[in-house]
Design a protein around this motif. Sequence first.
Motif, PDB file in Angstrom:
ATOM      1  N   ARG A  34     -11.639  -0.633   2.555  1.00 58.40           N
ATOM      2  CA  ARG A  34     -11.196   0.623   1.945  1.00 58.40           C
ATOM      3  C   ARG A  34     -11.940   1.817   2.549  1.00 58.40           C
ATOM      4  N   GLY A  35     -13.249   1.678   2.718  1.00 55.95           N
ATOM      5  CA  GLY A  35     -14.018   2.764   3.319  1.00 55.95           C
ATOM      6  C   GLY A  35     -13.556   3.065   4.736  1.00 55.95           C
ATOM      7  N   ALA A  36     -13.239   2.010   5.487  1.00 57.98           N
ATOM      8  CA  ALA A  36     -12.750   2.202   6.853  1.00 57.98           C
ATOM      9  C   ALA A  36     -11.394   2.895   6.862  1.00 57.98           C
ATOM     10  N   ALA A  37     -10.523   2.561   5.901  1.00 60.70           N
ATOM     11  CA  ALA A  37      -9.207   3.199   5.828  1.00 60.70           C
ATOM     12  C   ALA A  37      -9.335   4.683   5.517  1.00 60.70           C
ATOM     13  N   LEU A  38     -10.236   5.039   4.618  1.00 58.37           N
ATOM     14  CA  LEU A  38     -10.445   6.444   4.287  1.00 58.37           C
ATOM     15  C   LEU A  38     -10.995   7.216   5.476  1.00 58.37           C
ATOM     16  N   LEU A  39     -11.914   6.586   6.214  1.00 51.79           N
ATOM     17  CA  LEU A  39     -12.457   7.247   7.398  1.00 51.79           C
ATOM     18  C   LEU A  39     -11.400   7.366   8.490  1.00 51.79           C
ATOM     19  N   LEU A  40     -10.549   6.362   8.590  1.00 48.29           N
ATOM     20  CA  LEU A  40      -9.440   6.430   9.545  1.00 48.29           C
ATOM     21  C   LEU A  40      -8.582   7.650   9.274  1.00 48.29           C
ATOM     22  N   GLU A  41      -8.337   7.941   8.003  1.00 47.64           N
ATOM     23  CA  GLU A  41      -7.555   9.131   7.646  1.00 47.64           C
ATOM     24  C   GLU A  41      -8.219  10.409   8.146  1.00 47.64           C
ATOM     25  N   GLN A  42      -9.528  10.479   7.976  1.00 47.34           N
ATOM     26  CA  GLN A  42     -10.243  11.673   8.444  1.00 47.34           C
ATOM     27  C   GLN A  42     -10.162  11.804   9.960  1.00 47.34           C
ATOM     28  N   LEU A  43     -10.301  10.701  10.647  1.00 43.36           N
ATOM     29  CA  LEU A  43     -10.270  10.742  12.111  1.00 43.36           C
ATOM     30  C   LEU A  43      -8.895  11.097  12.645  1.00 43.36           C
ATOM     31  N   CYS A  44      -7.865  10.731  11.888  1.00 39.94           N
ATOM     32  CA  CYS A  44      -6.499  10.985  12.342  1.00 39.94           C
ATOM     33  C   CYS A  44      -5.955  12.322  11.860  1.00 39.94           C
ATOM     34  N   VAL A  74      -7.748  -5.626   4.772  1.00 36.41           N
ATOM     35  CA  VAL A  74      -7.977  -4.679   3.668  1.00 36.41           C
ATOM     36  C   VAL A  74      -7.659  -3.267   4.131  1.00 36.41           C
ATOM     37  N   LEU A  75      -8.120  -2.913   5.318  1.00 34.88           N
ATOM     38  CA  LEU A  75      -7.815  -1.577   5.858  1.00 34.88           C
ATOM     39  C   LEU A  75      -6.313  -1.348   5.910  1.00 34.88           C
ATOM     40  N   LEU A  82      -2.257   5.011   1.598  1.00 35.78           N
ATOM     41  CA  LEU A  82      -2.523   6.395   1.995  1.00 35.78           C
ATOM     42  C   LEU A  82      -1.370   7.025   2.772  1.00 35.78           C
ATOM     43  N   GLY A  83      -0.304   6.293   2.946  1.00 33.22           N
ATOM     44  CA  GLY A  83       0.892   6.883   3.533  1.00 33.22           C
ATOM     45  C   GLY A  83       1.132   6.601   4.990  1.00 33.22           C
ATOM     46  N   ARG A  84       0.415   5.653   5.558  1.00 29.69           N
ATOM     47  CA  ARG A  84       0.612   5.336   6.966  1.00 29.69           C
ATOM     48  C   ARG A  84       1.640   4.215   7.124  1.00 29.69           C
ATOM     49  N   SER A  85       2.340   4.221   8.236  1.00 28.09           N
ATOM     50  CA  SER A  85       3.215   3.114   8.604  1.00 28.09           C
ATOM     51  C   SER A  85       2.344   2.064   9.290  1.00 28.09           C
ATOM     52  N   VAL A  86       2.320   0.854   8.729  1.00 31.51           N
ATOM     53  CA  VAL A  86       1.366  -0.154   9.189  1.00 31.51           C
ATOM     54  C   VAL A  86       2.095  -1.418   9.643  1.00 31.51           C
ATOM     55  N   LYS A  87       1.657  -1.914  10.796  1.00 29.35           N
ATOM     56  CA  LYS A  87       2.108  -3.226  11.293  1.00 29.35           C
ATOM     57  C   LYS A  87       0.854  -4.043  11.589  1.00 29.35           C
ATOM     58  N   VAL A  88       0.842  -5.294  11.145  1.00 29.78           N
ATOM     59  CA  VAL A  88      -0.341  -6.138  11.299  1.00 29.78           C
ATOM     60  C   VAL A  88       0.016  -7.392  12.084  1.00 29.78           C
ATOM     61  N   TRP A  89      -0.818  -7.695  13.066  1.00 25.67           N
ATOM     62  CA  TRP A  89      -0.748  -8.957  13.781  1.00 25.67           C
ATOM     63  C   TRP A  89      -2.032  -9.731  13.530  1.00 25.67           C
ATOM     64  N   VAL A  90      -1.904 -10.992  13.207  1.00 24.20           N
ATOM     65  CA  VAL A  90      -3.046 -11.898  13.109  1.00 24.20           C
ATOM     66  C   VAL A  90      -2.970 -12.845  14.301  1.00 24.20           C
ATOM     67  N   VAL A  91      -4.006 -12.819  15.131  1.00 29.55           N
ATOM     68  CA  VAL A  91      -4.034 -13.655  16.335  1.00 29.55           C
ATOM     69  C   VAL A  91      -4.919 -14.863  16.059  1.00 29.55           C
ATOM     70  N   GLY A  92      -4.313 -16.033  16.014  1.00 25.64           N
ATOM     71  CA  GLY A  92      -5.068 -17.240  15.745  1.00 25.64           C
ATOM     72  C   GLY A  92      -4.323 -18.192  14.837  1.00 25.64           C
ATOM     73  N   ASP A  93      -5.008 -19.246  14.468  1.00 32.09           N
ATOM     74  CA  ASP A  93      -4.432 -20.304  13.642  1.00 32.09           C
ATOM     75  C   ASP A  93      -4.630 -19.978  12.168  1.00 32.09           C
ATOM     76  N   GLU A  94      -3.525 -19.935  11.418  1.00 35.05           N
ATOM     77  CA  GLU A  94      -3.581 -19.609   9.992  1.00 35.05           C
ATOM     78  C   GLU A  94      -4.502 -20.565   9.229  1.00 35.05           C
ATOM     79  N   GLN A  95      -4.645 -21.802   9.713  1.00 36.63           N
ATOM     80  CA  GLN A  95      -5.485 -22.785   9.033  1.00 36.63           C
ATOM     81  C   GLN A  95      -6.977 -22.476   9.178  1.00 36.63           C
ATOM     82  N   LYS A  96      -7.316 -21.536  10.072  1.00 33.77           N
ATOM     83  CA  LYS A  96      -8.731 -21.242  10.338  1.00 33.77           C
ATOM     84  C   LYS A  96      -9.229 -19.990   9.629  1.00 33.77           C
TER      85      LYS A  96
END
Length: 517
Positions: A34-44, A74-75, A82-96
């Motif tokens: 959450r803290g990183a997301a708020l800081l991302l807003e400031q940077l952007c 979490v970010l 906070l109103g951003r359009s977000v796409k997430v990729w997870v690289v790796g094995d879901e079992q790990k």
Amino acid sequence: MIPVLSREQMRAFDADASGRGQVPSLVLMENAGRGAALLLEQLCGETGRQRHAARVPSTLVICGTGNNGGDGLVLARHALILGRSVKVWVVGDEQKFTAPARSEFEALRASGVEVSLCAPEAACALLRSDLASAEVVVDALFGIGLDRQLSAEFVAILALLNQASVLRIALDIPSGLDADTGRVLGGALIANHTLTFAAPKLGLLTTTGALRAGQIHVVPIGVPGPSPESGSVRARWLECSDISRWLSPRSIAAHKGSVGRVAIVAGSPGKIGAAFLSARGALRAGAALVTLMGLPETTQIFAQRVTEEMTTTLNPRDPEGSLREALTGMDVVVVGPGLGLGTTEQALVQTILTEFAGKIVMDADALTHFSGRAAELKAAKGKLVLTPHPGEMARLLGTDVAAIESDRFSAVARAVELSGHVVLLKGPRTIIGAPGQVPYINSSGPPVLATGGSGDVLSGVLGALLLSLPPFEAAACAAFLHGRSGQLWSQSTGADRGMLAREIADGIPKALASLSA
């Protein structure tokens, strides 16, 4: 001071916070993301409420399956809020997935964010189109735990991110960077900003870290951070307030005799400028009486150019004896810049070390005289501050520059152990170590300082500060003021190059004045 932690210290800090029931690990992850997301807003720039729906910025978050990936998940969820359009990729094995990361993965999917999984070998092909439309990419692939060479697949992923025309944000540390040494483990993200959790990590504050981390921001994680004064920190990152606290105002009753005397044993035909730059640095940093000392062929040139400085000519038939006499009444000696590597010069250095009981700055050629013999410096009569650049440090320790740069903190620790004195290793993140002390890391030092004679000025500035400060604090203040002079010049000119070494010296009074401002 800002506390700086190693990999193991950060793990211990997290374990202590959650193990004592203070804050569960999942809550720490939530706070970090959450803290990183708020800081991302400031940077952007704009906030979500200010954006027009047709211009919603696209954020691509690329996660691994460890806890760093959980921070990224979490970010992503909070960036969506906070109103951003977000796409997430997870690289790796879901079992790990680690347990906290799995919880965040499920929470993110339930919130409606588009989350895709892919194997490392397929990632580059799948990421290209999303990168082309993204404005920001968040790297949450690997955290501080990475201590092995990356596979070719992950090296290719990071290379792809580095080539993209996007704002690159790293969570905790750029993926591929060793958290302790700053070494690149096969490949590493080149971030514009690094949002590091609880405290900076050692690897961020190295030469390689400076090249890869971009601007560093510390994100709180919901528990009090480590105290910079505690023994549980690996280093201390200096702030302007630290320097201003150490550099107290000069007494109204000060006069040239009370301020102190600095001797500069430096310069030789063809390298006269080094001595003058060192003297200029000392004068600009507040030394009232500065004396340039050398053999006749050197002091003849000194005499044609000196204004504020004084000169002393050593007897060529008895250079050691005349130097011994000339140092009577001196408080600090700066030895080495442009001095030369002959047998006479070596004898002068040895005389200073064995007979002068005051404070001594050893730089340049004075250090080279002790190549592979750092342990012999323990026998010095006075208190030394060694100021090597990586090449001089390599010679002092009997190794090469690559070895020094691969682990700068260990190099400083080794030099301190062998010599028994304060060591200042120059670089974009100058490190200052001392026996029995947690090292300091300088926070100033722009690229304009990359000019011939810059180190000579630093030796003189340090010589002046040793008149009123203990060696460890004097070295820290000298590094900061030297860098601060470069920062102020860059701000006034708008340039990142072209500063002359004498301008670094001439900027020291403004750097001093800026402390109170």
